[in-house]
Design a protein around this motif. Structure first.
Motif, PDB file in Angstrom:
ATOM      1  N   UNK A   1       1.308  -1.127   0.070  1.00  0.00           N
ATOM      2  CA  UNK A   1      -0.106  -0.233  -0.061  1.00  0.00           C
ATOM      3  C   UNK A   1       0.790   0.834  -0.149  1.00  0.00           C
ATOM      4  N   UNK A   2       0.947   1.676  -1.139  1.00  0.00           N
ATOM      5  CA  UNK A   2       1.928   3.305  -1.285  1.00  0.00           C
ATOM      6  C   UNK A   2       0.460   4.732  -0.822  1.00  0.00           C
ATOM      7  N   UNK A   3       1.571   4.950   0.292  1.00  0.00           N
ATOM      8  CA  UNK A   3       1.372   6.472   0.693  1.00  0.00           C
ATOM      9  C   UNK A   3       1.967   7.569  -0.791  1.00  0.00           C
ATOM     10  N   UNK A   4       1.208   8.144  -1.155  1.00  0.00           N
ATOM     11  CA  UNK A   4       1.533   9.617  -2.193  1.00  0.00           C
ATOM     12  C   UNK A   4       1.438  10.818  -1.513  1.00  0.00           C
ATOM     13  N   UNK A   5       1.445  11.733  -1.268  1.00  0.00           N
ATOM     14  CA  UNK A   5       1.665  12.909  -1.481  1.00  0.00           C
ATOM     15  C   UNK A   5       1.497  13.458  -2.840  1.00  0.00           C
ATOM     16  N   UNK A   6       0.228  14.107  -2.686  1.00  0.00           N
ATOM     17  CA  UNK A   6      -0.819  15.666  -3.710  1.00  0.00           C
ATOM     18  C   UNK A   6      -0.773  16.784  -3.521  1.00  0.00           C
ATOM     19  N   UNK A   7       0.133  17.662  -3.727  1.00  0.00           N
ATOM     20  CA  UNK A   7       0.806  18.411  -3.658  1.00  0.00           C
ATOM     21  C   UNK A   7      -0.326  19.811  -3.544  1.00  0.00           C
ATOM     22  N   UNK A   8      -0.712  20.689  -2.817  1.00  0.00           N
ATOM     23  CA  UNK A   8      -2.507  21.373  -2.680  1.00  0.00           C
ATOM     24  C   UNK A   8      -1.663  22.356  -3.758  1.00  0.00           C
ATOM     25  N   UNK A   9      -2.917  22.656  -4.571  1.00  0.00           N
ATOM     26  CA  UNK A   9      -1.957  23.701  -6.091  1.00  0.00           C
ATOM     27  C   UNK A   9      -1.793  25.421  -5.997  1.00  0.00           C
ATOM     28  N   UNK A  10      -1.986  25.410  -4.328  1.00  0.00           N
ATOM     29  CA  UNK A  10      -2.122  26.723  -3.768  1.00  0.00           C
ATOM     30  C   UNK A  10      -0.798  27.560  -3.133  1.00  0.00           C
ATOM     31  N   UNK A  11       0.191  25.510  -2.940  1.00  0.00           N
ATOM     32  CA  UNK A  11       1.347  25.642  -2.140  1.00  0.00           C
ATOM     33  C   UNK A  11       1.048  25.482  -0.962  1.00  0.00           C
ATOM     34  N   UNK A  12      -0.138  25.723  -0.613  1.00  0.00           N
ATOM     35  CA  UNK A  12      -0.140  25.987   1.557  1.00  0.00           C
ATOM     36  C   UNK A  12      -0.294  24.045   1.344  1.00  0.00           C
ATOM     37  N   UNK A  13       0.515  22.844   1.237  1.00  0.00           N
ATOM     38  CA  UNK A  13       0.229  20.956   1.563  1.00  0.00           C
ATOM     39  C   UNK A  13       0.170  20.784   0.953  1.00  0.00           C
ATOM     40  N   UNK A  14      -0.575  19.806   1.188  1.00  0.00           N
ATOM     41  CA  UNK A  14      -0.461  18.275   0.408  1.00  0.00           C
ATOM     42  C   UNK A  14      -1.627  17.308   1.102  1.00  0.00           C
ATOM     43  N   UNK A  15      -1.802  16.913   0.892  1.00  0.00           N
ATOM     44  CA  UNK A  15      -2.942  15.785   0.317  1.00  0.00           C
ATOM     45  C   UNK A  15      -2.348  14.239   0.601  1.00  0.00           C
ATOM     46  N   UNK A  16      -2.533  13.684   1.312  1.00  0.00           N
ATOM     47  CA  UNK A  16      -2.025  12.310   1.349  1.00  0.00           C
ATOM     48  C   UNK A  16      -2.818  10.788   1.009  1.00  0.00           C
ATOM     49  N   UNK A  17      -2.574  10.693  -0.229  1.00  0.00           N
ATOM     50  CA  UNK A  17      -4.035   9.798  -1.135  1.00  0.00           C
ATOM     51  C   UNK A  17      -2.915   7.940  -0.810  1.00  0.00           C
ATOM     52  N   UNK A  18      -3.638   7.334  -0.625  1.00  0.00           N
ATOM     53  CA  UNK A  18      -3.325   5.417  -0.965  1.00  0.00           C
ATOM     54  C   UNK A  18      -3.793   4.585  -1.644  1.00  0.00           C
ATOM     55  N   UNK A  19      -3.505   3.738  -2.443  1.00  0.00           N
ATOM     56  CA  UNK A  19      -3.512   2.677  -3.437  1.00  0.00           C
ATOM     57  C   UNK A  19      -2.723   1.367  -3.548  1.00  0.00           C
ATOM     58  N   UNK A  20      -3.389   0.524  -4.026  1.00  0.00           N
ATOM     59  CA  UNK A  20      -2.455  -0.863  -4.184  1.00  0.00           C
ATOM     60  C   UNK A  20      -1.999  -0.989  -5.589  1.00  0.00           C
ATOM     61  N   UNK A  21      -2.198   0.538  -6.540  1.00  0.00           N
ATOM     62  CA  UNK A  21      -1.860  -0.094  -8.069  1.00  0.00           C
ATOM     63  C   UNK A  21      -0.925   1.628  -8.588  1.00  0.00           C
ATOM     64  N   UNK A  22      -0.245   1.798  -8.037  1.00  0.00           N
ATOM     65  CA  UNK A  22       0.189   3.695  -8.316  1.00  0.00           C
ATOM     66  C   UNK A  22       0.467   3.214 -10.110  1.00  0.00           C
ATOM     67  N   UNK A  23       0.508   2.337 -10.791  1.00  0.00           N
ATOM     68  CA  UNK A  23       0.777   3.032 -12.409  1.00  0.00           C
ATOM     69  C   UNK A  23      -0.769   3.992 -12.193  1.00  0.00           C
ATOM     70  N   UNK A  24      -1.366   3.599 -12.233  1.00  0.00           N
ATOM     71  CA  UNK A  24      -3.433   4.299 -12.429  1.00  0.00           C
ATOM     72  C   UNK A  24      -3.197   5.944 -11.776  1.00  0.00           C
TER      73      UNK A  24
END
Length: 921
Positions: free
Chosen positions: A194-217
């Protein structure tokens, strides 16, 4: 009759005669009765599930045929699109060729050649099982008539707007390059990440963490979703995040689908590559970006750096790139359910493609109503709940497959891409007023095999032609099937039957359980616990069984494990049990709607049952052939035993018919077994001997007993025939002339009906008294280790005048079977000698032990038995008192140990009682 029962000597020759004589065809004058054989795959071989269901269907068919119904068992096979195409493609691969080199037309010729040469194995195996299918009417889903029915249904549904072509998400096999049904997808738990990835907020104020079992998608994400009530993220709804590695921005959306308690509470949404995400994307009108080619490589929708990579190669590179950019927060070990194609073994991808669909909503309503109002009844009834749950949440049905073997979709396209649906190209031109110079190309896809199977109840009977068989046998009587295809087949047959025949396809649906091994585990090749019905019929050596079970299993450790388990379970291989023993076992195990634990101990017991029946028939023939069995009249004097067995026969006839009428095959088998083994063989045949051989017997009494012997046996053979067809046919042909039964085969004789005039309650009560008397003597002999043939004195206490009368009337039976040395009536108030005791009703049957046993030797023997039983009991209790054993051992092992404690406790109590009794002498 041969001295020894040998199923191999009778079964195949009898079946060949049945088939050659055309005895399976409908011939009765009664009401129509029809069962459809669920069409096995043309590539298939008989497995235990087939053997189980086929046995139950054949039992019903033979029963109704004997009841005089106009009975048809309609058989046939399914063309099995994917499976068959794979078989032929593998053959071509061994020759260094492929279907693409041959072209579609030549390849299909090769498939037809394979079908004619090798595609009939399962039908031959069904014959070995004794199935009385009307083979003269056998159908194939690709034969001309059924193919015409498929085309007709497709065109009519399309013209009514119930079939359409659209782009939707499907299960996609990247090896076979086709959509597959849910039934062709096997999901098993596997170890993953289970890969936990950071998606930066577009305004540069931080990031959200999402998790996936299929990072390629993640390259196809079009949103990040949060729960609308999640206080952590409510302020972010409507804002955007930077999608790593893509240069795209995607929105943060709110949807109730998100579980705020799972992970970070943020979910990546990839509508084109996940079924749940597809639903979310449809609700929010999100873009659907298809990342993959048909073989699961990344296409031009992906960033250039990943194009052309296999999905797993892309996964590794994407994870490395995320890590390099500081966007990989962490990686956890994670167990997940992985969907694999049952044919290719490849991991299935949710894939967005253009496919053909049936709009099932308008068809589902009438199908639900048909079960609600009782026109169709599920047995057991609880399966109707499963049916309703699926039908009330039904989705459109994807019916197209991207292979060559199957019913080609009757649709054509012109060069501009316009679509024309018709029964053939000529009709398409007429229907749509196309000029001759318009070039048409037929759709390359074929229909899902479940589409043609959905038409099975009426297409096999000749639809769309109006032929007598269709009017006679539709609707069919009962469908026998497994619970796993209620959705895929049963529901669709109901929808199609109501749509095109304006009536239900069958009146009842009998849902069977699943055959499991003796430990309750599902049979699978990887576990090495699969049993082949033909091996059980014919027997198989250990070496051949090992080779069969490990064939094609590449992992050495798996082969070793399966070989070890096989040797432990079958150290000498599997003996030949014969078809009738297998069928009776399956019927006896067919409890209502439950999974079946198949234990070889049961089939061995029913093989002994066949021997018992065979030997009983030999006894009857030896005592009646060439003798007066009452066929030409003459005085009959029926003994008490004759009256009793005739009365008991009426009960078993009534019970068997009732159980078969309600699909309680297990109870029917039990009733027949108990009557045959205990009443007829163990008691009546023994009770007949003093009548036949006793000097005091009159000729009228002998004639009455001979008449009863053959009449009851002939009736019993007819009762047993639907479950055990071969042995009953072989014996019946010998016995029928002696019983005055005419005809060439038992299957065309009437199934017995009870005769109330032969019910004799008084005879049953009196024989029960005789049995208690004899069994009491036998039990005392067994408990006290007195040889069975040794005469023993009997003292009777607390008797009644009725007891005296019964003993006087039945002294011949008791002397012959009980072998009393003497019988003494103890006067009321008299002192009972120190004896072993048995009760006969309220009368006390005493056997004085003085002089019958060696008291000291018997005490020594029983003390050893008590010590042994106590030791075993202490060991079992010790295991159960160990918390580690109870917590870690499989539940079935713990249950078995508890049952063993109960058995040992009862045995110990009995031994101690015997010991105390001997000590008092």
């Amino acid at each position: 009759m041969q001295k020894t029962y040998d199923p191999r000597a009778i079964e195949q020759s009898i079946y060949q005669e049945w088939e050659n004589r055309g005895w399976f065809a409908p011939a009765g004058e009664g009401s129509p009765y029809c069962i459809l054989l669920p069409p096995p795959n043309v590539t298939g071989t008989l497995h235990m599930g087939h053997a189980f269901q086929d046995t139950l269907m054949d039992t019903l068919v033979r029963y109704h045929r004997m009841c005089g119904d106009n009975t048809l068992w309609q058989g046939g096979t399914d063309h099995a699109g994917i499976a068959t195409q794979m078989v032929v493609e593998r053959q071509l691969a061994r020759e260094g060729r492929s279907r693409h080199e041959l072209g579609r037309e030549v390849f299909l010729e090769k498939v037809w050649e394979w079908r004619e040469q090798s595609g009939h194995q399962i039908q031959q195996q069904m014959r070995r099982l004794g199935t009385s299918v009307d083979w003269s009417r056998e159908r194939f889903t690709m034969d001309e008539g059924l193919s015409r029915a498929v085309t007709e249904v497709f065109v009519r549904l399309y013209d009514e707007g119930l079939i359409y072509r659209g782009k939707r998400l499907v299960n996609w096999d990247p090896v076979l390059h086709t959509a597959v049904s849910d039934l062709e997808v096997l999901s098993e738990e596997e170890q993953g990440k289970l890969w936990h990835m950071r998606y930066p907020l577009a305004d540069g104020s931080g990031h959200l963490v999402v998790a996936t079992t299929r990072p390629e998608t993640m390259l196809g994400d079009t949103a990040v979703a949060v729960h609308p009530q999640d206080e952590r993220y409510r302020h972010l709804i409507g804002r955007e995040v930077e999608l790593p590695l893509t240069g795209r921005r995607i929105p943060v959306i709110a949807d109730d689908y998100v579980d705020p308690e799972f992970g970070s509470g943020c979910v990546k949404i990839t509508p084109a590559h996940d079924f749940n995400d597809y639903a979310v994307g449809s609700r929010h009108d999100l873009p659907m970006i298809n990342l993959f080619t048909i073989d699961a490589r990344l296409n031009d929708e992906a960033p250039e750096a990943y194009r052309g990579l296999d999905r797993y190669e892309a996964r590794e590179r994407i994870v490395a790139d995320l890590d390099a950019q500081g966007l990989l927060e962490r990686v956890d070990d994670h167990k997940l359910m992985v969907p694999r194609g049952d044919r290719s073994g490849a991991v299935i991808e949710p894939f967005l493609t253009d496919q053909w669909y049936v709009k099932v909503g308008p068809l589902a309503g009438p199908a639900i109503q048909a079960v609600e109002d009782g026109r169709i009844r599920f047995v057991p009834e609880n399966w109707s709940k499963t049916y309703f749950e699926w039908m009330r949440n039904i989705e459109d049905w994807c019916i197209s497959r991207q292979i060559w073997w199957g019913h080609r979709i009757p649709a054509w396209y012109d060069d501009a891409g316009n679509l024309y649906v018709a029964r053939d190209e000529d009709e398409a031109r007429r229907k749509y007023h196309l000029q001759e110079d318009v070039r048409l190309t037929q759709d390359p896809d074929v229909l899902d095999t479940w589409f043609s199977s959905a038409l099975w109840p009426f297409s096999t009977l000749g639809w769309p032609d109006k032929i007598p068989e269709l009017d006679t046998f539709y609707p069919t009587s009962v469908l026998v099937t497994g619970f796993d295809i209620i959705f895929f087949w049963v529901a669709r047959m109901i929808m199609m039957g109501l749509k095109f025949m304006d009536d239900v396809p069958f009146r009842e649906v009998y849902v069977t359980g699943l055959i499991r091994d003796a430990e309750g585990q599902k049979m699978s090749k990887s576990k090495g616990n699969v049993l082949d019905p033909i091996d059980l019929i014919d027997g198989i050596t250990l070496d051949d069984l090992l080779a069969k079970r490990t064939h094609g299993l590449m992992q050495p450790q798996m082969e070793k494990r399966i070989a070890k388990a096989t040797k432990k379970q079958f150290p000498d291989g599997i003996p030949a049990f014969g078809t009738d023993a297998l069928r009776f076992t399956l019927a006896a195990l067919a409890t209502s709607g439950r999974d079946i634990k198949f234990d070889l101990g049961r089939i061995e017991g029913y093989r002994n049952f066949c021997n018992k029946l065979w030997n009983a028939a030999r006894y009857v023939l030896m005592n009646t052939e060439g003798q007066d069995t009452g066929l030409d009249g003459g005085e009959h004097a029926y003994s008490l035993a004759d009256r009793w067995i005739r009365s008991r026969l009426q009960t078993v006839i009534h019970d068997t018919r009732r159980h078969l009428d309600t699909y309680r095959f297990d109870l029917a088998a039990r009733a027949l077994y108990d009557f045959t083994w205990h009443d007829y063989c163990d008691w009546y045949l023994e009770l007949s001997k003093p009548v036949l051989t006793g000097e005091a017997s009159s000729e009228a009494a002998r004639r009455g007993t001979r008449h009863t012997l053959v009449q009851v046996l002939e009736t019993l053979l007819r009762l047993l025939h639907p479950i055990m067809p071969f042995i009953t046919e072989a014996i019946w042909r010998q016995v029928a002339p002696l019983a005055g039964s005419e005809g060439e085969t038992v299957m065309h004789r009437p199934y017995p009906t009870p005769d109330q005039a032969q019910q004799d309650a008084e005879a049953e009560r009196e024989i029960e008294w005789v049995k208690q008397f004899i069994l009491g003597m036998r039990r005392i002999r067994a408990e006290m280790d007195i040889p069975p043939g040794r005469p023993v004195p009997v003292v009777l206490s607390q008797w009644s005048a009725n007891d005296q009368a019964r003993l006087e009337a039945n002294r011949g039976f008791i002397d012959f079977l009980g072998k009393p040395e003497s019988i003494t009536w103890l006067e009321p108030g008299g002192e009972e000698p120190e004896s072993a005791l048995a009760l006969v009703g309220e009368m006390r049957l005493l056997i004085p032990l003085a002089g019958l046993i060696d008291k000291d030797a018997e005490i020594t023997r029983l003390e050893k038995e008590v010590a042994k039983a106590q030791k075993n009991l202490d060991q079992c209790r010790g295991r159960l008192d160990n918390p580690s054993f109870v917590e870690r051992a499989p539940a079935q092992v713990v249950d078995k140990e508890r049952a063993r404690v109960a058995e040992l406790t009862a045995s110990l109590r009995e031994l101690e009682g015997q010991l105390e009794k001997i000590r008092r002498l």
